[in-house]
Scaffold this motif. Structure first.
Motif, PDB file in Angstrom:
ATOM      1  N   VAL A 283      18.027 -20.544 -17.728  1.00 24.99           N
ATOM      2  CA  VAL A 283      16.915 -19.958 -17.209  1.00 24.99           C
ATOM      3  C   VAL A 283      15.807 -20.796 -16.328  1.00 24.99           C
ATOM      4  N   TYR A 284      16.026 -22.139 -16.965  1.00 23.88           N
ATOM      5  CA  TYR A 284      15.391 -23.174 -15.950  1.00 23.88           C
ATOM      6  C   TYR A 284      15.937 -23.226 -14.618  1.00 23.88           C
ATOM      7  N   GLU A 285      17.170 -23.190 -14.461  1.00 23.75           N
ATOM      8  CA  GLU A 285      18.000 -23.419 -13.434  1.00 23.75           C
ATOM      9  C   GLU A 285      17.594 -22.161 -12.217  1.00 23.75           C
ATOM     10  N   GLN A 286      17.478 -20.872 -12.878  1.00 21.69           N
ATOM     11  CA  GLN A 286      16.933 -19.945 -12.035  1.00 21.69           C
ATOM     12  C   GLN A 286      15.363 -20.071 -11.454  1.00 21.69           C
ATOM     13  N   ALA A 287      14.756 -20.911 -12.158  1.00 21.18           N
ATOM     14  CA  ALA A 287      13.178 -20.919 -11.769  1.00 21.18           C
ATOM     15  C   ALA A 287      13.212 -22.176 -10.783  1.00 21.18           C
ATOM     16  N   ARG A 288      14.331 -23.150 -11.011  1.00 19.83           N
ATOM     17  CA  ARG A 288      14.143 -24.226  -9.973  1.00 19.83           C
ATOM     18  C   ARG A 288      14.752 -23.635  -8.796  1.00 19.83           C
ATOM     19  N   LEU A 289      16.047 -22.737  -8.700  1.00 20.38           N
ATOM     20  CA  LEU A 289      16.456 -22.465  -7.483  1.00 20.38           C
ATOM     21  C   LEU A 289      15.690 -21.570  -6.923  1.00 20.38           C
ATOM     22  N   HIS A 290      14.840 -20.909  -7.254  1.00 20.07           N
ATOM     23  CA  HIS A 290      13.938 -19.710  -6.775  1.00 20.07           C
ATOM     24  C   HIS A 290      12.563 -19.863  -6.808  1.00 20.07           C
ATOM     25  N   PRO A 291      11.917 -20.934  -6.648  1.00 20.30           N
ATOM     26  CA  PRO A 291      10.483 -21.062  -6.989  1.00 20.30           C
ATOM     27  C   PRO A 291       9.442 -20.368  -6.348  1.00 20.30           C
ATOM     28  N   ASP A 292       9.903 -19.622  -5.119  1.00 20.55           N
ATOM     29  CA  ASP A 292       9.024 -18.437  -4.542  1.00 20.55           C
ATOM     30  C   ASP A 292       9.075 -17.264  -5.328  1.00 20.55           C
ATOM     31  N   LYS A 293      10.045 -17.197  -6.210  1.00 22.11           N
ATOM     32  CA  LYS A 293      10.198 -15.843  -6.774  1.00 22.11           C
ATOM     33  C   LYS A 293       9.904 -15.677  -8.505  1.00 22.11           C
ATOM     34  N   MET A 294       9.919 -16.923  -8.920  1.00 19.63           N
ATOM     35  CA  MET A 294      10.013 -16.983 -10.538  1.00 19.63           C
ATOM     36  C   MET A 294       9.470 -18.491 -11.041  1.00 19.63           C
ATOM     37  N   MET A 295       8.738 -18.507 -11.957  1.00 22.34           N
ATOM     38  CA  MET A 295       8.170 -19.674 -12.451  1.00 22.34           C
ATOM     39  C   MET A 295       8.212 -19.553 -14.223  1.00 22.34           C
ATOM     40  N   MET A 296       8.603 -20.788 -14.549  1.00 17.47           N
ATOM     41  CA  MET A 296       8.765 -20.808 -16.061  1.00 17.47           C
ATOM     42  C   MET A 296       7.146 -20.597 -16.657  1.00 17.47           C
ATOM     43  N   ALA A 297       7.175 -20.113 -17.906  1.00 17.34           N
ATOM     44  CA  ALA A 297       5.764 -19.693 -18.467  1.00 17.34           C
ATOM     45  C   ALA A 297       5.763 -20.063 -19.859  1.00 17.34           C
ATOM     46  N   PHE A 298       4.762 -20.536 -20.414  1.00 18.16           N
ATOM     47  CA  PHE A 298       4.846 -21.326 -21.790  1.00 18.16           C
ATOM     48  C   PHE A 298       3.584 -20.612 -22.703  1.00 18.16           C
ATOM     49  N   SER A 299       2.598 -19.809 -21.827  1.00 21.51           N
ATOM     50  CA  SER A 299       1.388 -19.443 -22.612  1.00 21.51           C
ATOM     51  C   SER A 299       0.902 -18.294 -21.717  1.00 21.51           C
ATOM     52  N   THR A 300      -0.066 -17.462 -22.436  1.00 20.30           N
ATOM     53  CA  THR A 300      -0.419 -16.253 -21.842  1.00 20.30           C
ATOM     54  C   THR A 300      -1.286 -16.761 -20.561  1.00 20.30           C
ATOM     55  N   GLN A 301      -1.910 -17.808 -20.364  1.00 24.63           N
ATOM     56  CA  GLN A 301      -2.325 -18.274 -19.064  1.00 24.63           C
ATOM     57  C   GLN A 301      -1.279 -18.524 -17.993  1.00 24.63           C
ATOM     58  N   ASP A 302      -0.314 -18.977 -18.286  1.00 26.76           N
ATOM     59  CA  ASP A 302       0.859 -19.034 -17.354  1.00 26.76           C
ATOM     60  C   ASP A 302       1.312 -17.744 -17.046  1.00 26.76           C
ATOM     61  N   ILE A 303       1.391 -16.799 -17.850  1.00 30.74           N
ATOM     62  CA  ILE A 303       1.778 -15.414 -17.338  1.00 30.74           C
ATOM     63  C   ILE A 303       0.797 -15.003 -16.246  1.00 30.74           C
ATOM     64  N   LEU A 304      -0.546 -15.127 -16.647  1.00 28.65           N
ATOM     65  CA  LEU A 304      -1.377 -14.675 -15.653  1.00 28.65           C
ATOM     66  C   LEU A 304      -1.386 -15.425 -14.298  1.00 28.65           C
ATOM     67  N   ALA A 305      -1.255 -16.590 -14.339  1.00 31.17           N
ATOM     68  CA  ALA A 305      -1.061 -17.519 -13.089  1.00 31.17           C
ATOM     69  C   ALA A 305       0.131 -17.084 -12.446  1.00 31.17           C
ATOM     70  N   ALA A 306       1.507 -16.835 -12.788  1.00 31.09           N
ATOM     71  CA  ALA A 306       2.440 -16.340 -12.234  1.00 31.09           C
ATOM     72  C   ALA A 306       2.080 -15.060 -11.628  1.00 31.09           C
ATOM     73  N   HIS A 307       1.470 -13.920 -12.172  1.00 34.45           N
ATOM     74  CA  HIS A 307       1.045 -12.782 -11.914  1.00 34.45           C
ATOM     75  C   HIS A 307       0.199 -12.973 -10.706  1.00 34.45           C
ATOM     76  N   ARG A 308      -0.683 -13.858 -10.503  1.00 34.74           N
ATOM     77  CA  ARG A 308      -1.460 -14.095  -9.238  1.00 34.74           C
ATOM     78  C   ARG A 308      -0.711 -14.490  -8.297  1.00 34.74           C
ATOM     79  N   GLN A 309       0.384 -15.189  -8.363  1.00 32.89           N
ATOM     80  CA  GLN A 309       0.971 -15.417  -7.461  1.00 32.89           C
ATOM     81  C   GLN A 309       2.430 -14.685  -6.979  1.00 32.89           C
TER      82      GLN A 309
END
Length: 433
Positions: free
Chosen positions: A109-135
């Motif tokens: 899973v981490y590798e997918q985020a590393r390979l595609h940082p423009d499309k996917m990011m690791m999230a560990f909290s509700t705030q991370d989910i919201l940050a990804a959504h904004r981006q």
């Protein structure tokens, strides 16, 4: 001051009245379309088994998933905002090596985020989910499916949390050191515990302390109720449907749904045909009873480690079996959402597709790209945009936030030296004698 003649006053009053009546009344704004409702939602799916494809098939989300359920193009079309990728370890194939297999899948899973940082990011909290959504990126989270993956060591549980795992299903279809599963209760060769074990309670409390959601999908009914008592935070059912509509042990009874709602938790509806359609489940049982060769080969391939060639063969067999037992209509899935909302309340239902972990989903739901069809169907059944947003992701966010708050409270108590001193409720009166 000169007086206005009565006749002239009446004429003036009539003119004003006519002018007012001729003023056009602005039309009421049209309700938002189902497309607008879906596209404005934060859509969160709590269960996809795609990491198995990452590891075994070397699958990459930038590729066309073909008949698979998930790739970046499909994710964009379906407006999926956050996915909990399942870290599922086959207990038979990896017995004694559960941790290594889990680590391989977490890394994938981490590798997918590393390979595609423009499309996917690791999230560990509700705030991370919201940050990804904004981006406008997919928030990638993880859930361990089955407590057997910690191999009886609570330190491994903590390591999984440090690596980003944010829920753990207490059991998969196999009973383990944490408690009984719904998948093997009838197997007399398996040691059972009459529910959750003391170690299972310890694990639940540690999950509460860290901020990891307790997932009760797959557990036996007794394990479910005892987990509710053990947990100080709301729990989730990451991928379970209604037993009142489809009578299989993996689904939740109405009483369980009510208890989950009182706990503040959320039940995420599973899309698997066998959990949403009694007709389909009965049809597959008949194939099994008849020892249908296509059915038996399909089951054998489905549980085996995947390769691209084997995956192709699996898809071909699924098409053959589908002709014998047709896929249920989308309305069956919506019936489950509808029933669970009626029983538990609209604040306690969400979606947990089980994509890439199932061999059948309802007609029209061929991939994550088809998630908008669920919104369309809910609009047709009279659901408001606010309630649909809750079902699509808002309810899971609320529970996740409650779990985070509970963890902060427990950690403050630990520092203050006032640990939880609640008396445990024994699973059976005879055990206290």
């Amino acid at each position: 001051m000169p007086r206005i003649p009565v006749v002239l006053f009446v004429v003036l009053l009539t003119a004003v009245s006519v002018a007012q009546s001729s003023t056009p009344v602005p039309p009421k704004p049209a309700p938002p379309s189902w497309q607008a409702i879906h596209n404005s939602a934060l859509v969160i799916d709590t269960h996809a088994d795609t990491p198995g494809r990452f590891v075994d098939e070397n699958f990459d989300l930038s590729q066309d998933a073909g008949k698979g359920y998930m790739d970046f193009s499909k994710i964009k079309t379906g407006n999926l905002g956050a996915e909990f990728f399942s870290i599922w370890v086959n207990p038979k194939d990896y017995k004694g090596k559960e941790i290594q297999r889990a680590l391989d899948m977490i890394d994938s899973v981490y590798e997918q985020a590393r390979l595609h940082p423009d499309k996917m990011m690791m999230a560990f909290s509700t705030q991370d989910i919201l940050a990804a959504h904004r981006q406008h990126k997919l928030a990638a989270l993880m859930g361990v499916e089955g407590g057997h993956a910690i191999q009886g060591d609570i330190r491994i549980l903590r390591d999984y949390y440090r690596l980003g795992v944010r829920y753990m299903t207490l059991t998969w279809s196999n009973t383990n050191e944490l408690g009984d599963s719904s998948g093997d209760l009838d197997n007399k060769d398996i040691k059972h515990y009459n529910g959750i074990t003391p170690f299972g309670r310890q694990v639940v409390r540690e999950m509460n302390r860290m901020g990891m959601m307790v997932d009760i999908s797959h557990v036996a009914d007794r394990t479910f109720y005892q987990a509710l008592v053990s947990s100080r935070a709301p729990v989730i059912a990451s991928h379970s449907s209604s037993r009142a509509l489809t009578n299989v042990p993996r689904n939740m009874t109405d009483d369980m749904l009510v208890a989950l709602a009182r706990n503040g938790g959320v039940a995420q509806v599973n899309f698997y045909c066998g959990f949403i359609s009694q007709k389909w489940a009965n049809g597959m049982k008949q194939l099994a009873a008849d020892k249908d060769p296509d059915y038996e080969e399909l089951q054998s391939l489905f549980m085996a480690e995947r390769t691209p060639a084997m995956q192709k063969q699996l898809y071909e067999l699924e098409a053959v079996v589908e002709k014998k037992v047709p896929r249920p209509p989308l309305s069956d899935l919506i019936d489950h959402i509808d029933h669970m909302v009626k029983i538990a309340g609209v604040d306690h239902v969400g979606i947990g597709s089980d994509f890439d972990g199932i061999d059948c989903s309802p007609q029209g739901i061929d991939s994550v790209a088809d998630l908008p069809k669920i919104t369309q169907a809910l609009v047709q059944r009279g659901y408001s945009s606010q309630d649909i947003h809750k079902i699509l992701g808002g309810n899971l966010m609320r529970v996740f936030e409650d779990v985070e708050k509970t963890a902060r409270m427990i950690q403050t108590e630990d520092v203050a030296g006032s640990n939880d001193k609640r008396t445990e409720v024994a699973p059976d009166a005879s055990q206290t004698q």
